[in-house]
Design an enzyme around this catalytic site. Structure first.
Site, mmCIF file in Angstrom:
data_model
loop_
_atom_site.group_PDB
_atom_site.id
_atom_site.type_symbol
_atom_site.label_atom_id
_atom_site.label_comp_id
_atom_site.label_asym_id
_atom_site.label_seq_id
_atom_site.Cartn_x
_atom_site.Cartn_y
_atom_site.Cartn_z
ATOM 1 N N ASP A 114 37.403 39.264 39.557
ATOM 2 C CA ASP A 114 38.524 38.868 38.688
ATOM 3 C C ASP A 114 38.955 37.449 38.999
ATOM 4 O OD1 ASP A 114 40.586 38.917 36.913
ATOM 5 O OD2 ASP A 114 41.863 40.236 38.080
ATOM 6 N N GLU B 39 45.871 32.782 34.078
ATOM 7 C CA GLU B 39 45.915 34.067 33.365
ATOM 8 C C GLU B 39 46.791 35.060 34.115
ATOM 9 O OE1 GLU B 39 44.871 38.230 32.429
ATOM 10 O OE2 GLU B 39 44.518 37.227 34.308
ATOM 11 N N HIS C 296 42.705 42.548 42.259
ATOM 12 C CA HIS C 296 43.911 41.921 42.846
ATOM 13 C C HIS C 296 44.110 42.271 44.322
ATOM 14 C CE1 HIS C 296 45.897 41.871 38.550
ATOM 15 N NE2 HIS C 296 44.757 41.217 38.606
HETATM 16 ZN ZN LIG Z 1 41.359 38.818 35.230
#
Ligand SMILES: [Zn+2]
Length: 451
Positions: A286, A320, A418
């Site tokens: 990510d 983002e 995350h």
């Molecule tokens: Zn992302």
């Protein structure tokens, strides 16, 4: 007779077009799997550390991405200015549960945007809830308490993004609802399917009408421990200590590069990923994976000498994770631009093996995209379902644009999302590479078609 001839010629042309396209798809797949260029790029990108908005790591990534796009063969590369928020975590967070006079550490990390607790920390008795409604219903009982949101992912959901969508309101709005009833802090069960004790951070919000209270993610195993302690009937208190704070906004950039279309340069097929990450781990899935896949698409076209009729533009969005400001800045630019955005394809669902795409295309264009799916079968990514493009590209709302999202295998995505574990070792080179190939095939199809 003339009309029949015309029809026959048209049918012959159509029949010709598909085999040629299939040929292109196979060439792209072969070049992708033979070259294996995405993973080494990811290794380089991640060597710079995390890329959280406003950090030095993000600025290093901007410089890296600019160079990588030029090296991949982009005709032009430019930076788009964006003002981004800056939040810093500070010293490592601590949390201790006190149960019958004994102290037990809990695994926590601050949620992004949270206020700190001050050096003494915040102590309160713990009240467990499963929803925002339950928190709101606590009333005066909640005064001074630590509200513990403990609704886990729905394990029966095959699509883990659906499970995430069903739980993430606790992280986003938990602090607001808890503050309304006078709570002192919140702990939110990590958004994950994993049973380990790794806390997963993520964005949270405040509302100006209620006090800003500290908010932390708690590891799944710690959440289970805390819940068990509460079920024993004894009073349980928690002390949470966090040093995080918000600093003034910072000037930053999104990075954009493109191969100009040979016949319709003013028609844009956009490939998007986000260059920023959270400040835990290095954002390998990510969205480091998405970033290198997009750049890899340009490099694949170059290596094969494939020049698209429409412009293929890669946009690596800033911010983002905690603001979407890069996407909003690009969307404003797209509104003003005389160029027409045909489609915007996002890759922000991890570097796992591609399975297909989702799109918000109307029924006519959905059918046209369906015609491309046999080409995507070449890399086992031939499924197309209704859905969104993704957080960044969905911000672009110019007339007629079609949003498309790459959908990889998702069972392991939220194990790392995350968190400290979202690092290079969690990404498999071939799976990542197949994703590049899938994007290259679909973008090529759209760039060559009249979608
Ligand atoms: Zn992302």
């Amino acid at each position: 007779m003339n009309r029949l001839l015309l029809l026959l010629t048209f049918a012959a042309l159509l029949a010709d077009a598909q085999p040629a396209m299939l040929d292109d798809a196979v060439r792209l797949k072969d070049a992708a799997l033979d070259g294996m260029t995405a993973f080494p790029m990811l290794e380089e990108l991640l060597a710079g550390g995390h890329r959280f908005s406003g950090s030095e790591g993000y600025e290093r990534a901007v410089i890296w991405a600019e160079k990588a796009m030029s090296k991949a063969g982009a005709d032009s590369v430019w930076l788009q200015p964006v003002t981004v928020p800056r939040w810093v975590r500070g010293a490592r967070e601590r949390s201790v549960m006190t149960l019958s006079g004994k102290r037990h550490p809990l695994a926590v990390r601050a949620l992004g945007g949270s206020v700190g607790t001050g050096p003494a920390g915040v102590t309160g008795r713990v009240i467990e809830v499963r929803s925002l409604e339950e928190a709101a219903a606590l009333g005066p009982r909640a005064k001074g308490a630590v509200i513990f949101y403990n609704r886990a992912f729905d394990r029966t959901k095959v699509n883990t993004f659906e499970a995430y969508g069903g739980a993430v309101d606790q992280r986003g709005r938990g602090a607001i609802e808890a503050a309304k009833v006078g709570a002192a802090a919140v702990l939110v069960r990590s958004m994950t399917n994993a049973a380990d004790d790794v806390p997963h951070t993520g964005a949270m919000r405040y509302h100006d009408s209620v006090p800003k209270i500290p908010a932390a993610a708690i590891g799944a195993a710690s959440a289970e421990r805390l819940s068990r302690a509460l079920r024993s009937g004894t009073e349980v208190s928690v002390t949470l200590t966090m040093d995080c704070r918000t600093l003034p906004d910072v000037e930053s950039h999104s990075v954009i590069g493109e191969i100009r279309g040979t016949e319709r340069p003013d028609e844009v097929v956009l490939l998007g990923a986000h260059l920023d990450s959270w400040d835990l781990g290095t954002g390998a899935h990510d969205d480091g994976s998405g970033v290198v896949q997009c750049i890899d698409v340009l490099s694949l076209y170059r290596r094969l000498g494939m020049r698209p009729k429409r412009t293929v533009r890669v946009v690596l969005f800033a911010n983002e994770e905690n603001g979407l400001r890069g996407a909003r800045a690009y969307a404003a630019f797209a509104e003003r631009s005389p160029q027409r955005h045909i489609a915007a394809i996002e890759t922000d669902a991890g570097g796992f093996a591609p399975r297909g795409f989702t799109t918000d295309a109307d029924s006519v264009r959905f059918r046209r995209l369906m015609e491309a799916m046999p080409l995507l079968d070449v890399v086992n990514a031939g499924s197309l379902r209704p859905g969104s493009g993704g957080a960044d590209v969905d911000q672009i709302r110019t007339p007629g644009i079609v949003h498309i999202g790459l959908r990889p295998e998702d069972q392991r995505y939220f194990d790392h999302h995350h968190a400290d574990t979202d690092t290079l070792g969690a990404v498999h080179p071939r799976e990542l590479q197949l994703g590049s190939a899938a994007l290259a095939i679909l973008a090529w199809y759209i760039a060559e078609s009249d979608l």
